[in-house]
Design an enzyme around this catalytic site. Sequence first.
Site, PDB file in Angstrom:
ATOM      1  N   HIS A 166       0.841  -1.199   0.000  1.00  0.00           N
ATOM      2  CA  HIS A 166       0.000   0.000   0.000  1.00  0.00           C
ATOM      3  C   HIS A 166       0.873   1.244   0.000  1.00  0.00           C
ATOM      4  O   HIS A 166       2.061   1.193   0.296  1.00  0.00           O
ATOM      5  CB  HIS A 166      -0.937   0.013   1.213  1.00  0.00           C
ATOM      6  CG  HIS A 166      -0.231  -0.039   2.540  1.00  0.00           C
ATOM      7  ND1 HIS A 166       0.374   1.058   3.108  1.00  0.00           N
ATOM      8  CD2 HIS A 166      -0.030  -1.060   3.399  1.00  0.00           C
ATOM      9  CE1 HIS A 166       0.904   0.723   4.273  1.00  0.00           C
ATOM     10  NE2 HIS A 166       0.676  -0.574   4.467  1.00  0.00           N
ATOM     11  N   CYS A 182       3.665  -4.871   6.401  1.00  0.00           N
ATOM     12  CA  CYS A 182       3.300  -4.554   5.025  1.00  0.00           C
ATOM     13  C   CYS A 182       4.482  -4.018   4.220  1.00  0.00           C
ATOM     14  O   CYS A 182       5.520  -3.659   4.770  1.00  0.00           O
ATOM     15  CB  CYS A 182       2.185  -3.514   4.995  1.00  0.00           C
ATOM     16  SG  CYS A 182       0.591  -4.195   5.481  1.00  0.00           S
TER      17      CYS A 182
END
Length: 80
Positions: A33, A54
């Site tokens: 992201h 992430c």
Amino acid sequence: MVNYKQKEATLRGPGYEAKVKYWMPFFGNIGLHDAPWRSSFGRDIYLRNGTHGCVNAPLYLAKTIFENIDEGTPVIVYKE
């Protein structure tokens, strides 16, 4: 593999909530992201300012990946 793609997501976990424009999870709640709260990316930033698991990317790169990747695309993550 990329499980799905979502625009304008809110990522939540213990002690954090983060709004992102491009969210592409590939392993449970771990995914790729954009990270608007970061001012730099790459090199050894992970040693002093890591993530919750992430892959963070600059907005322009997350957008490019989002527009060019399909759900089900394999994702290979290397660990040093």
